[in-house]
Motif scaffolding. Structure first.
Motif, PDB file in Angstrom:
ATOM      1  N   ILE A 140     -66.098  25.347  64.646  1.00  0.00           N
ATOM      2  CA  ILE A 140     -65.455  25.310  65.939  1.00  0.00           C
ATOM      3  C   ILE A 140     -64.013  24.498  65.407  1.00  0.00           C
ATOM      4  O   ILE A 140     -62.854  25.166  65.647  1.00  0.00           O
ATOM      5  N   THR A 141     -64.110  23.255  64.860  1.00  0.00           N
ATOM      6  CA  THR A 141     -62.783  22.870  64.412  1.00  0.00           C
ATOM      7  C   THR A 141     -62.106  23.507  63.389  1.00  0.00           C
ATOM      8  O   THR A 141     -61.036  23.365  63.208  1.00  0.00           O
ATOM      9  N   ALA A 146     -53.163  21.848  59.311  1.00  0.00           N
ATOM     10  CA  ALA A 146     -54.307  22.929  59.783  1.00  0.00           C
ATOM     11  C   ALA A 146     -54.858  23.628  58.837  1.00  0.00           C
ATOM     12  O   ALA A 146     -56.044  24.051  58.916  1.00  0.00           O
ATOM     13  N   LEU A 147     -54.147  23.773  57.813  1.00  0.00           N
ATOM     14  CA  LEU A 147     -54.565  24.717  56.426  1.00  0.00           C
ATOM     15  C   LEU A 147     -55.867  23.726  55.794  1.00  0.00           C
ATOM     16  O   LEU A 147     -56.998  24.195  55.710  1.00  0.00           O
ATOM     17  N   THR A 148     -55.637  22.247  55.633  1.00  0.00           N
ATOM     18  CA  THR A 148     -56.632  21.545  55.105  1.00  0.00           C
ATOM     19  C   THR A 148     -57.847  21.234  55.935  1.00  0.00           C
ATOM     20  O   THR A 148     -58.926  21.542  55.606  1.00  0.00           O
ATOM     21  N   PHE A 168     -61.699  22.173  55.438  1.00  0.00           N
ATOM     22  CA  PHE A 168     -63.088  21.557  55.769  1.00  0.00           C
ATOM     23  C   PHE A 168     -64.037  22.020  56.683  1.00  0.00           C
ATOM     24  O   PHE A 168     -65.112  22.248  56.410  1.00  0.00           O
ATOM     25  N   GLY A 169     -63.642  22.824  57.622  1.00  0.00           N
ATOM     26  CA  GLY A 169     -64.526  23.615  58.637  1.00  0.00           C
ATOM     27  C   GLY A 169     -65.144  24.701  58.022  1.00  0.00           C
ATOM     28  O   GLY A 169     -66.357  25.142  58.358  1.00  0.00           O
ATOM     29  N   ILE A 212     -57.971  18.129  48.865  1.00  0.00           N
ATOM     30  CA  ILE A 212     -57.870  18.271  50.450  1.00  0.00           C
ATOM     31  C   ILE A 212     -57.982  17.072  51.091  1.00  0.00           C
ATOM     32  O   ILE A 212     -57.205  16.801  52.249  1.00  0.00           O
ATOM     33  N   TYR A 213     -59.017  16.121  50.755  1.00  0.00           N
ATOM     34  CA  TYR A 213     -59.446  15.166  51.534  1.00  0.00           C
ATOM     35  C   TYR A 213     -58.287  14.100  51.725  1.00  0.00           C
ATOM     36  O   TYR A 213     -57.852  13.935  52.908  1.00  0.00           O
TER      37      TYR A 213
END
Lengths: 483, 191
Positions: free
Chosen positions: A138-139, A196-198, A202-203, A318-319
């Motif tokens: 969802i996130t 938003a992309l990163t 993750f999600g 990304i982190y």
């Protein structure tokens, strides 16, 4: 970009409004929690100020800590992590099999990690307190929707260049909200797009890996992850115990600029035991490069996170990019400012829409939600100081505040009440903290956070007083009119 | 080095934003004058970023130009006071009272929700899995490409589904693209 057709603008505006109105609540929740999560290391220090802090470490300390952690575990661990002190978190801690202890200056295990509020905050941001897999999907999807909103938000603006600095602060409330939404949105959009992309990465990397492993790797996820991030080395004979000092010396020769941040002892005590040292490299955004060593300290190789395929380097960057963990405290401040701006974008966007609608209950609900979430966080922090479960406190407080907002008759009453509760909660939090921990335990993170809380308390208190005054002025004028 | 980079980028951004603002505040809002200032900003920053590693430099650029733009907005508020020329008042009034404004969104809300959300998610997911399998890149690069492509492809589908008046055409397109992606994926598994 300059002369878009009116049909495209109308189309994009409809898409932006409908998507934004439907998804504003989860986006608001993610933005406000994300703004706080940037400081999670400082919050962990705030929650446990009694832990010994130091900026340097010795291998004697590490050896002793590892020896002491092994008897505490029921089953032999797959990996032992030794997290080294950094400027943001100057504490040494060891963990294995999901148990974690801080280590004192002599290398003795000091106290277990116990940061319920920070953990709740991170769970809230990562998967909205839902079951982990569902929450992550969802996130991640919300990250994708945020990209959608950014793109159609740009397309929906008819005078992008002309209105670069336009802000009708003293105009009608709807225009003010709209201008704040547009200006903050447009100027911050490269940053929000990156977030938003990163966030999507993750999600949704998990579901992608699960699907890819099922389709092409006979459901062997390890094999797939190995191909993306690099495989583990094959070690057949290994000496025990691990010689950390020789490994550090070998690392200094192999990559002189590397700064170790944590050690991992893989399969400790077994034949194929080996040591990994994760180290940051100056000027690089990758979380770390991982250097592998035999137990006697001879180097095996490095994982190729800093010089492997571009995709691997991006995946490992990304982190830091998402959480602003690079470049020190300045970056965190900037990330917080932009996180707060995203919160304001959500609120002002929804406000400008609500001002065109007739739904009074929806306005109450929205105001109740926006103010109840910070109240919930503050009350959960107070609960954590007294060993009370944080998540039920947060959910209970938020629900009660929203119900109160729905019950009250006028919008300004809701505003005054909730701002008052928030101010009182903040004062109670600072007082509770002061009573719980003596001043000599306060580190610089504690001072900074408590001073910020005081500042926020002053702001909300002032807003509450102003709201009360304007309310009484309104009542007086109505009374005069009636007479 | 981070600090040097930070201050350097701040400086370049400040100069560029002040330049843009100065031209804007004199109402010289012709396209080329703004483009020249923006070009300066971009060119200076790209050059600067490349010398320190593109990944670190760009993120500072993302953040700082927006901050300075906001500083300029505050300057404008402080100096010029209140707003300016209310444009097209009649049109705005007409819009604010027009009950038909969100008519499109109110048509077929359930179908539209599925087109924006679950169906767009599935179709995008299938497209990106195809990108992972078929893209002529190294395997790590393919996975990252797919995860970066995902939100952008979804953005296109979601925008079309949320904004379009002919929702059945969008449904048709999504089903068509989804079917093609599914067949290609099936082929990748069978071969």
């Amino acid at each position: 970009m300059i002369n878009r057709r009116p049909s495209i603008i109308k189309f994009s505006r409809t898409a932006h409004a409908s998507l934004g109105v439907i998804l504003v609540v989860p986006l608001y929740l993610l933005s406000i929690s994300g703004t706080l999560v940037v400081w999670f290391e400082e919050f962990q220090r705030w929650e446990q100020p009694e832990v010994t802090e130091f900026s340097t470490y010795t291998t004697t300390q590490i050896n002793r800590a590892v020896k002491q952690i092994l008897p505490k575990l029921d089953i032999p661990p797959e990996t032992i992590f030794i997290v080294l002190p950094t400027s943001a978190a100057p504490r040494l801690h060891v963990s294995a099999s999901q148990q974690e202890w801080f280590v004192d200056g002599q290398g003795n295990l000091e106290t277990p990690l116990a940061t319920p509020w920070t953990s709740m905050l991170m769970e809230f941001h990562n998967h909205l307190l839902l079951p982990e897999l569902v929450g992550l999907i969802i996130t991640g999807s919300l990250g994708a929707i945020l990209c959608t909103l950014i793109i159609n938000g740009w397309l929906a603006h008819p005078n992008l260049i002309k209105d670069l600095f336009r802000l009708r602060w003293h105009g009608q409330p709807r225009l003010r909200h709209l201008d704040i939404h547009n200006r903050l949105g447009i100027w911050g959009s490269p940053f929000y797009f990156m977030i938003a992309l990163t966030g999507t990465f993750f999600g949704l990397l998990g579901p992608f890996i699960a699907a890819g492993a099922f389709l092409w790797y006979d459901n062997d996820r390890e094999a797939l992850i190995g191909q993306i991030y690099g495989n583990d080395p094959h070690v057949s004979q290994s000496a025990t115990p691990v010689n950390y000092q020789v490994a550090l010396d070998a690392l200094a020769l192999y990559e002189p600029t590397a700064q170790p941040i944590y050690f991992m002892v893989q399969r400790p005590g077994q034949k194929d035991q080996f040591l990994e040292i994760a180290a940051t490299l100056p000027g690089r955004l990758i979380y770390s490069e991982i250097y592998r060593f035999h137990s006697d300290g001879r180097i095996i190789n490095h994982q190729g996170l800093s010089d492997g395929p571009v995709g691997r380097q991006i995946a490992y960057s990304i982190y830091r990019l998402h959480f602003g963990h690079f470049g020190g405290v300045y970056t965190k401040v900037i990330y917080s400012v932009f996180g707060l701006a995203l919160v304001v974008i959500c609120v002002s966007g929804m406000n400008s829409w609500l001002l065109t609608q007739q739904f009074q209950h929806l306005r109450h609900l929205w105001l109740g939600l926006t103010l109840s979430v910070p109240i919930g966080f503050v009350l959960a922090a107070i609960a954590s100081l007294y060993y009370t479960p944080t998540t039920p406190t947060f959910l209970g407080a938020t629900t009660l505040c929203i119900l109160a907002a729905l019950i009250l008759k006028h919008l300004h009453q809701v505003r005054t009440l909730l701002l008052g509760i928030l101010t009182v909660s903040l004062i109670a939090l600072i007082a509770s903290y002061f009573l719980r921990y003596e001043l000599h335990n306060w580190n610089n993170a504690v001072w900074s956070i408590n001073l910020t809380l005081c500042l926020i308390g002053v702001v909300t208190g002032t807003a509450c007083i102003r709201s009360t005054r304007s309310q009484s002025k309104l009542n007086n004028s109505q009374r005069i009119q009636n007479n | 080095m981070f600090l040097n980079l930070f201050h350097g980028t701040l400086l370049i951004n400040t100069i560029s934003m002040v330049l843009i603002y100065a031209r804007w505040s004199k109402r010289q809002t012709n396209f080329f004058s703004i483009l020249s200032a923006l070009s300066l900003l971009f060119a200076a920053l790209v050059g600067w970023c490349l010398s320190f590693g593109i990944e670190v430099g760009f993120i500072y650029w993302f953040m700082t130009n927006a901050l300075f733009a906001w500083l300029m907005v505050l300057v404008e508020l402080g100096l010029a006071g209140v707003d300016d020329k209310p444009r097209n008042k009649l049109l705005r009034k007409k819009r604010s009272v027009n009950p038909q404004r969100h008519k499109i969104v109110r048509e077929y809300p359930l179908l539209r929700f599925h087109l924006v959300g679950p169906l767009a998610f599935i179709v995008t997911f299938l497209c990106c899995l195809n990108a992972i399998y078929w893209a002529p890149l190294e395997i790590a690069n393919r996975w990252v490409l797919a995860t970066i492509l995902f939100p952008i492809v979804w953005a296109v589908f979601a925008t079309l589904a949320a904004g379009s008046s002919d929702i059945f055409r969008i449904l048709g397109w999504q089903l068509f693209v989804g079917s093609i992606a599914f067949l290609l994926l099936l082929r990748s598994v069978l071969t």
